[in-house]
Design an enzyme around this catalytic site. Sequence first.
Site, PDB file in Angstrom:
ATOM      1  N   LYS A 273      -1.992  14.783  27.309  1.00 55.49           N
ATOM      2  CA  LYS A 273      -1.288  15.526  28.364  1.00 55.49           C
ATOM      3  C   LYS A 273       0.053  14.847  28.589  1.00 55.49           C
ATOM      4  O   LYS A 273       0.122  13.641  28.792  1.00 55.49           O
ATOM      5  CB  LYS A 273      -2.129  15.514  29.650  1.00 55.49           C
ATOM      6  CG  LYS A 273      -1.587  16.380  30.777  1.00 55.49           C
ATOM      7  CD  LYS A 273      -1.785  17.863  30.490  1.00 55.49           C
ATOM      8  CE  LYS A 273      -1.403  18.705  31.697  1.00 55.49           C
ATOM      9  NZ  LYS A 273      -2.351  18.535  32.820  1.00 55.49           N
ATOM     10  N   ASN A 415       5.713   1.309  30.148  1.00 55.55           N
ATOM     11  CA  ASN A 415       4.849   0.154  29.963  1.00 55.55           C
ATOM     12  C   ASN A 415       3.393   0.612  29.956  1.00 55.55           C
ATOM     13  O   ASN A 415       2.938   1.225  30.907  1.00 55.55           O
ATOM     14  CB  ASN A 415       5.053  -0.850  31.094  1.00 55.55           C
ATOM     15  CG  ASN A 415       6.324  -1.643  30.969  1.00 55.55           C
ATOM     16  OD1 ASN A 415       6.636  -2.116  29.889  1.00 55.55           O
ATOM     17  ND2 ASN A 415       7.044  -1.804  32.069  1.00 55.55           N
ATOM     18  N   HIS A 538       8.608   4.614  23.360  1.00 55.33           N
ATOM     19  CA  HIS A 538       9.512   5.277  24.301  1.00 55.33           C
ATOM     20  C   HIS A 538       9.689   6.755  23.963  1.00 55.33           C
ATOM     21  O   HIS A 538       9.362   7.177  22.876  1.00 55.33           O
ATOM     22  CB  HIS A 538      10.878   4.585  24.296  1.00 55.33           C
ATOM     23  CG  HIS A 538      10.834   3.210  24.898  1.00 55.33           C
ATOM     24  ND1 HIS A 538      10.578   2.095  24.134  1.00 55.33           N
ATOM     25  CD2 HIS A 538      10.984   2.786  26.174  1.00 55.33           C
ATOM     26  CE1 HIS A 538      10.606   1.027  24.932  1.00 55.33           C
ATOM     27  NE2 HIS A 538      10.832   1.409  26.160  1.00 55.33           N
TER      28      HIS A 538
END
Length: 538
Positions: A273, A415, A538
């Site tokens: 998701k 993170n 990222h």
Amino acid sequence: MVKRALLSVSDKTGIVEFARGLEELGVKIISTGGTAKIIRDAGIEVTDVSEVTGFPEMMGGRVKTLHPRIHGGLLCLRESEEHMEEASKEDISLIDMVTVNLYPFEVTVSKEGVELEEAIENIDIGGPTLLRSAAKNYRSVTVLSDPADYGHILKELRSSGVISDETRAGLAVKAFRHTADYDAAIDTYLSKVLLGEEVLRLKFTDGTKLRYGENWHQEASFYKEPRQEGPSLAKAVQLHGKELSFNNYVDADNALQTVKELGNATPAVAIVKHNNPCGLSTGKTLLQALQAAWDGDPISAYGSIICTNETFDLEAAQLLNGKFVEIILAPDFTHDALEYLKNKSANLRLLKLPDIRESFGTNCTYKYIIGGMLKQSRDIGIYEKWESVTETPYPEEKRNLSEFCLKACKATKSNAVIIAHEYEPGSFMVLGMGAGQPNRVDSIRKLAATKAIENLKVIYEREEPGISFEEYCKNILSECVMVSDAFFPFDDSVIHASENNIRYIVSPGGSIRDGEVIETANRLNVSLVFTGMRHFLH
């Protein structure tokens, strides 16, 4: 109608059979060098190009087809009275078909230790020129640059006597695309060797307009990478449901890559998701793995994408009854599961990817930023070392669970912190995750630990274990593993983990405060492993 054809190929695959088929159709064949020899040796009548041009092949074969009697025969506009008069005046006969493939430049320069001179000699000049001339005049000339097209061209000629406008147009585009790729390969190689410059040229085709982009007001398209090896969404076959959106592609790709991390030894399920695996598990069966993955975050699983390395069966399909799912991606679907899922929703996308268990065909990833492109090698592997750094040794029996947790962590946005549980011997699940936070401690105390407890509450109420929920949580969390995608800058992460009864932690290490982190872990009786490998995403 095809009356004369020029055949000059580097790759001789199928050329004799093709030439024989043309001869049987009454087509006169012109050819060069080695191609002419192999055709003639097969007993097929062929005219050398030198007979057409009146010049011998020259300079070691560098000059043979670069002549007005060849290119005039290709470029002449049949509907132009002026062109036809000039052709007649200069004794130029029309050429109706060109079959050419090029010197193997890319293969040559990919060889270890190839010299510049060898690379230069494998730059084809006449071939691309023939292809471009024929393709430019595609309304009258058929151009073939791929041996895979020989068969259907002969079939079309045999059935109708001509090559259709549609076929000629498609072959012309294919030829121009072929020469563009060829020139791009030369540019990339020579830019590096002669100029010391790195050039990146990417090619994507078959563009498809999507329903919308990340948001409704954004336009989006999906382009396929040709000749891609291994599993990819570009190869998936949609069996059911409405078309995919931009976000569907992004999330499904994450789900595919995450499942691939877990290998093929056991059934695995990823539930994704917003580009994060909110559920991930392995199990003895697909049903078991799917249930455990769903338990990883039942709330976030609403409107999610599910990917598995197992054929989707009816039991697994029935588990989704009453649950809203956007996409299911699997190697295949049993017939009864497919019919059940089709009846479940008209909008549910069902994607079949038979080679999902194969290895990926690329070792690089790319990311576009405004004004530039970033390229990097894929994040392959999960640790460089396995170093137990605390007074309480890290137990070897936690290694398999820890490796599962590492794989989950590297698929989660930084993170990232993952808490994983061995819910049955040899079967693992993500119990809680923290993703995308600006600081690591929030990923632990506000997200991963909180979600783990919330998810355990659901399982506790379903299983009714006969002990208090507090004791139930403590028993399970004390046997879980927590993995961080990067080092702990301070010892607060270890403190918050211990407050939630986490006793086993895996981290890359490498902080200037590693000593402080280890000291705190020792004080709290926490076992800590350093892996030496960071997994930012990222």
